[in-house]
Design an enzyme around this catalytic site. Structure first.
Site, short mmCIF file in Angstrom:
data_model
loop_
_atom_site.label_atom_id
_atom_site.label_comp_id
_atom_site.label_asym_id
_atom_site.label_seq_id
_atom_site.Cartn_x
_atom_site.Cartn_y
_atom_site.Cartn_z
N ASP A 118 31.30 96.34 79.63
CA ASP A 118 32.62 96.21 79.83
C ASP A 118 33.46 96.08 78.31
O ASP A 118 32.71 95.61 77.64
CB ASP A 118 33.29 95.33 80.56
CG ASP A 118 33.08 93.93 80.26
OD1 ASP A 118 32.16 93.53 80.10
OD2 ASP A 118 34.08 93.11 80.50
N GLU B 52 32.34 90.92 81.56
CA GLU B 52 32.40 89.66 80.57
C GLU B 52 33.60 89.26 80.03
O GLU B 52 34.05 88.28 79.79
CB GLU B 52 31.30 89.87 79.58
CG GLU B 52 30.92 88.57 78.93
CD GLU B 52 31.74 88.40 77.65
OE1 GLU B 52 31.90 87.18 76.99
OE2 GLU B 52 32.56 89.13 77.27
#
Length: 450
Positions: A89, A151
């Protein structure tokens, strides 16, 4: 194998895969679509399968994007197992007008590519895959792969590994969510400062009162708050909260010119604090006012302010207990009575720092590997940022050595407009990863020279 030649032969394919991955706007923040995150997940699963990885699982936890967990068993009973971590991400692009090209259209720059997330952390995902490709899916160590999908925003996965220690059991782990101090300088990050937040509030009046009629005697809440905040630092700009740990920094650090350029410090404006930059940034505390509730200048009235509030971010020494560090700041503020007015102090989230032990076989292997890849000895740095999952993984595998290195560099504009990665750093990281598993396997085997 000739590691460098093998990696060089793979670079065109790795670059193409990095472009494919970076073109996916996999932002896992609220308000962004979930489909691109799933698309990035599926692309990586396909890449792992193409390498020949057979055991691939999906970890779904409430309130987070899927985590890819994959495993390659050790080639022999006495071979070590290495856990490889990175995340797929990315940060939101921010103001797209500040970008020189669309943030999710990977664009060539001198020596590399520009796109959101291309350095943080998709370059490191590709570096892990590059090592596996170089060994044709059969590295000389057992491998556990953790590719996280949320994250940047934060997720419950940070605290999950200790609840499933068998899954994450390993002898060493490579956390690839950072990189070199500067391009061309091989760097091992050995410490992460802890982080905590505290909110301080002041209420002095029931409502605003005319500053001409009441100013001078009616207590100004904003003035009280600013007086309190001014006690957090001394005349040099060093943190003045008693008990917060600070030590000399013995590793490598930025030059002042590099730091001023990285931080965007205006010409003629001095840096704050005393001592080395490493001490100020990594082995000492920092307190930043990250939010302030007070009347804006644009809408200011001629009135005594009745209420003001500030949010503080505290960064503290990697070895200082997180609760202790937050308590010291809270107690400092609660003991103040600016002009006799008490403060309301509310502790918020806190997360521990981390300091790695650097004397084991994994660190010996890493030093050899980084020297092989970059042609010079590795530098040691810390970071003021935090990677909460590091502590979760370390608790799950308490005997494992934790190494932090990767393909980013401090000048890559991570979390900022025009993020970029350099092909030289990606290539050398793949070479280093290949050399690391080779050297670690050899050093780890019983009877090997230490």
């Amino acid at each position: 194998m000739d590691t460098a030649a093998k990696v060089d032969a793979l670079m065109d394919g790795l670059r193409a895969d990095l472009e494919r991955l970076a073109a996916i706007p996999s932002v896992a923040f609220p308000g962004f679509p979930a489909e691109p995150v799933q698309e990035a997940h599926d692309l990586l699963v396909g890449m792992l399968r193409d390498i020949g990885v057979e055991r691939i699982e999906r970890i779904d936890l409430p309130g987070t994007a899927p985590v890819i967990f994959a495993e390659i068993p050790p080639p022999s009973p006495d071979a070590p197992t290495v856990l490889l971590y990175s995340h797929y991400d990315v940060q939101p692009p921010g103001d797209e007008k500040l970008w020189l090209s669309p943030p999710f259209e990977p664009t060539p720059v001198e020596g590399g590519l520009r796109a959101r997330g291309i350095a943080d952390d998709k370059s490191n995902v590709i570096a892990h895959l590059g090592m596996l490709r170089a060994y044709e899916g059969r590295p000389p160590v057992g491998v556990k792969i953790v590719f996280e999908g949320q994250e940047e925003y934060g997720s419950p996965f940070d605290d999950y590994p200790p609840s499933d220690p068998e899954r994450f059991a390993c002898d060493a782990m490579v956390i690839a969510d950072l990189g070199n101090l500067r391009p061309g300088t091989p760097t091992l990050t050995t410490g992460l400062r802890g982080a905590s937040e505290v909110v301080v509030e002041v209420r002095t009046l029931q409502e605003p009162r005319h500053s001409g009629e009441f100013g001078g005697a009616a207590p100004d809440a904003l003035l009280v708050l600013l007086t309190a905040l001014s006690t957090l630092h001394d005349v040099h700009g060093d943190v003045a909260v008693a008990g917060l740990r600070r030590e000399e920094w013995s590793g490598t650090t930025y030059t002042e010119e590099e730091f001023r350029d990285l931080a965007g410090v205006s010409d003629g404006v001095p840096l704050i604090g005393s001592g080395s930059l490493g001490e100020r940034l990594w082995s000492g505390p920092a307190i930043t006012v990250i939010g302030l509730d007070a009347p804006s200048v644009e809408h200011a009235a001629s009135a005594v302010v009745p209420y003001a509030r500030a949010k503080l971010n505290l960064r503290f020494h990697p070895r200082q207990d997180a609760k202790e560090a937050q308590r010291l700041l809270v107690e400092h503020l609660r003991a103040l009575r600016p002009f006799g007015v008490p403060l309301t102090v509310t502790p918020g989230d806190t997360g521990p720092g981390y300091e790695a032990s650097t004397g084991g076989p994994a660190y010996r292997a890493a030093r050899t590997a980084l020297r092989e890849a970059w042609g010079e000895d590795a530098s040691y740095v810390a970071t003021g940022g935090s990677i909460p999952l590091v502590n979760g993984l370390a608790r799950a595998a308490p005997g494992a050595e934790v190494l932090l290195f990767g393909a980013q560099d401090s000048m890559c504009n991570l979390h900022a407009p025009n993020e970029r990665v350099l092909f030289s750093e990606l290539r050398n990281t793949v070479v280093a990863m290949c050399a690391f598993v080779r050297e670690y396997a050899a050093d780890f085997r019983p009877g090997a020279a230490s």
